[in-house]
Design an enzyme around this catalytic site. Structure first.
Site, PDB file in Angstrom:
ATOM      1  N   GLU A  63       3.580  49.038  39.410  1.00  0.00           N
ATOM      2  CA  GLU A  63       3.553  50.271  40.384  1.00  0.00           C
ATOM      3  C   GLU A  63       2.332  50.246  41.145  1.00  0.00           C
ATOM      4  OE1 GLU A  63       4.796  54.861  41.137  1.00  0.00           O
ATOM      5  OE2 GLU A  63       5.584  53.648  39.322  1.00  0.00           O
ATOM      6  N   GLY A  83       5.997  56.802  44.627  1.00  0.00           N
ATOM      7  CA  GLY A  83       7.143  56.152  43.947  1.00  0.00           C
ATOM      8  C   GLY A  83       8.285  56.795  43.797  1.00  0.00           C
ATOM      9  N   HIS A 107      11.911  45.670  51.651  1.00  0.00           N
ATOM     10  CA  HIS A 107      12.348  46.509  52.931  1.00  0.00           C
ATOM     11  C   HIS A 107      10.976  47.492  53.136  1.00  0.00           C
ATOM     12  CE1 HIS A 107      14.591  49.697  55.155  1.00  0.00           C
ATOM     13  NE2 HIS A 107      13.935  50.426  54.281  1.00  0.00           N
ATOM     14  N   GLY A 109      10.933  50.758  55.629  1.00  0.00           N
ATOM     15  CA  GLY A 109      11.411  51.298  56.702  1.00  0.00           C
ATOM     16  C   GLY A 109      10.570  52.570  57.059  1.00  0.00           C
TER      17      GLY A 109
END
Length: 139
Positions: A63, A83, A107, A109
């Site tokens: 994380e 998160g 990804h 975005g």
């Protein structure tokens, strides 16, 4: 290039001082155009009672890498990555030494990001594979 600017490992390590990241001995050690890397010791801070690297410590490393990498992709004056979900498959035990995690963008975005984090032992064998989904929200 996924990151908005060149990555300063010194700055990432400075921001980590006095946090859980610092307490567990996590140190940012490398970065590329779409990846971020850090190490974590396998010692009394990160092992569970049976002498193995604690799965939770692996998730903290994952994380840390994914969230840090995600925030390098946005203008933190107006947005921040947090998160939403993390999963981890623990593949191999580690009892000592150092593990190295590498986060790579899957990804990036406008509203979400997905990062894959691969944690390896000193022999380069996989210890944990994790996937982190981040929300991009107003700062």
């Amino acid at each position: 290039m996924v990151f908005r600017a060149p990555v300063s490992l010194d700055e990432l390590n400075r921001l980590s001082r006095g946090t859980l990241i610092d307490h567990l001995g996590i140190v940012f050690t490398g970065a590329g155009e779409d990846w971020l890397q850090a190490t974590m010791p396998v010692d009394e801070r990160t092992r569970q009672p049976y002498g193995l690297l604690h799965g939770g410590a692996s998730v903290v490393l994952a994380e840390t890498l994914g969230s840090s990498a995600g925030n390098l992709c946005v203008d933190t004056a107006s947005q921040v990555c947090v998160g939403l979900e993390i999963n981890a498959n623990h593949l191999r035990a580690a009892r000592s030494g150092v593990v190295t995690g590498t986060a790579r963008a899957l990804h990036v975005g406008r509203t979400t990001q997905v990062w894959e984090i691969r944690i390896e032992n000193e022999a380069g064998k996989p210890v944990c594979i994790s996937r982190l989904t981040l929300a991009v929200v107003p700062a």
